[in-house]
Design a protein around this motif. Sequence first.
Motif, mmCIF file in Angstrom:
data_model
loop_
_atom_site.group_PDB
_atom_site.id
_atom_site.type_symbol
_atom_site.label_atom_id
_atom_site.label_comp_id
_atom_site.label_asym_id
_atom_site.label_seq_id
_atom_site.Cartn_x
_atom_site.Cartn_y
_atom_site.Cartn_z
ATOM 1 N N UNK A 100 -0.022 3.514 1.586
ATOM 2 C CA UNK A 100 -0.831 4.638 1.126
ATOM 3 C C UNK A 100 -2.266 4.419 1.582
ATOM 4 N N UNK A 101 -3.060 5.461 1.459
ATOM 5 C CA UNK A 101 -4.472 5.371 1.836
ATOM 6 C C UNK A 101 -4.691 5.215 3.329
ATOM 7 N N UNK A 102 -3.766 5.687 4.144
ATOM 8 C CA UNK A 102 -3.899 5.542 5.598
ATOM 9 C C UNK A 102 -4.906 6.542 6.155
ATOM 10 N N UNK A 103 -5.646 6.095 7.141
ATOM 11 C CA UNK A 103 -6.586 6.982 7.825
ATOM 12 C C UNK A 103 -6.041 7.431 9.173
ATOM 13 N N UNK A 104 -4.854 6.977 9.489
ATOM 14 C CA UNK A 104 -4.196 7.404 10.726
ATOM 15 C C UNK A 104 -2.907 8.120 10.346
ATOM 16 N N UNK A 105 -2.517 9.157 11.074
ATOM 17 C CA UNK A 105 -1.325 9.927 10.714
ATOM 18 C C UNK A 105 -0.033 9.170 10.983
ATOM 19 N N UNK A 106 1.039 9.656 10.381
ATOM 20 C CA UNK A 106 2.348 9.026 10.525
ATOM 21 C C UNK A 106 2.749 8.932 11.986
ATOM 22 N N UNK A 107 2.523 9.971 12.755
ATOM 23 C CA UNK A 107 2.932 9.967 14.166
ATOM 24 C C UNK A 107 2.246 8.851 14.943
ATOM 25 N N UNK A 108 0.984 8.583 14.618
ATOM 26 C CA UNK A 108 0.260 7.507 15.297
ATOM 27 C C UNK A 108 0.867 6.154 14.946
ATOM 28 N N UNK A 109 1.166 5.944 13.672
ATOM 29 C CA UNK A 109 1.777 4.679 13.262
ATOM 30 C C UNK A 109 3.127 4.477 13.942
ATOM 31 N N UNK A 110 3.926 5.527 14.043
ATOM 32 C CA UNK A 110 5.222 5.411 14.717
ATOM 33 C C UNK A 110 5.037 4.879 16.133
ATOM 34 N N UNK A 111 4.052 5.433 16.826
ATOM 35 C CA UNK A 111 3.811 5.000 18.193
ATOM 36 C C UNK A 111 3.349 3.559 18.283
ATOM 37 N N UNK A 112 2.570 3.111 17.311
ATOM 38 C CA UNK A 112 2.076 1.736 17.312
ATOM 39 C C UNK A 112 3.175 0.735 16.981
ATOM 40 N N UNK A 113 4.133 1.126 16.140
ATOM 41 C CA UNK A 113 5.193 0.205 15.723
ATOM 42 C C UNK A 113 6.268 0.015 16.785
ATOM 43 N N UNK A 114 6.592 1.064 17.500
ATOM 44 C CA UNK A 114 7.661 0.970 18.483
ATOM 45 C C UNK A 114 8.976 1.505 17.951
ATOM 46 N N UNK A 115 9.998 1.631 18.799
ATOM 47 C CA UNK A 115 11.239 2.328 18.449
ATOM 48 C C UNK A 115 12.112 1.612 17.422
ATOM 49 N N UNK A 116 11.898 0.318 17.210
ATOM 50 C CA UNK A 116 12.735 -0.395 16.230
ATOM 51 C C UNK A 116 12.366 -0.053 14.788
#
Length: 278
Positions: free
Chosen positions: A153-169
């Motif tokens: 919670x309290x993220x300043x970046x959107x979900x789509x950005x986090x998905x890209x940073x984490x990778x497909x796994x």
Amino acid sequence: MTGSRTRTIFLDVDGTYADHGTVPEVHADAVRAARAAGHRVLLCTGRPVSMLPDPLLAAGFDGIVASAGAYVSLGGQVVADVRFPDDLATRVRHVLDEHDVAYLLEAPEAVYGPVGVDDRLAARGSAAPREILDILRMPGDLAAVRFAKISYFGARVPIATLRGLFGPEIGVLPSSYALDAGDTAGEIHLAHVHKAVGIEAVVDHLGLDRADVVAVGDGHNDLEMLAYAGTAVAVEAAPAPLLAEADLVVPGPAGGGVARAFERLGLLGTASIAGETA
């Protein structure tokens, strides 16, 4: 109607069986009646089992699918307990720390977080769930913590950005729990693990027919389980993809939706629930 068939029913918790952790008595009565009629009833929740307080379990259940499919127990026997591999766990924590995202590592025995996350929860006032604060541990070094899922919670970046940073796994979904609204909160999971995986573990372990599975849910993390179930029930305020999968749509907890679903599907035997007769 189900006739004489024995059904195995999987209930989402937040927004389906319970409202902000409170279970309507009509829902607890419906669970008891369905089990008395010979059906199995299991919780199927994104919460870890460590975040299932006694009042949520008071009606009695045949098992629990927790951590959005990563953990499965039947009659006290642990059937599945999937945790993040160490390399992926390190990568995800690094990204969250780098972006100053508040997060909770969810495990069957407890919920873990970085030092200070309790203050960030407390700063939310009444929005800080007591059941989290009661089981929260902050050991300082989280490297040794093995967890099944993360809520943030309290993220300043959107979900789509986090998905890209984490990778497909890694998968990321909007939060199904009352931590934040909109794009500031979510749930992080192994991409190949979801509620249908946990349900399939139950089906395989008990030798069930998938056609006899009933699933009831309301959130983004319920989509796979409704698609898997022989009978899919969605709460009327659910996202559009869930409603598209549903064989039946019912009200939320305030409207006794679980009891209505059980009555419509003939799961209550001869019991009467809140004036409704099966």
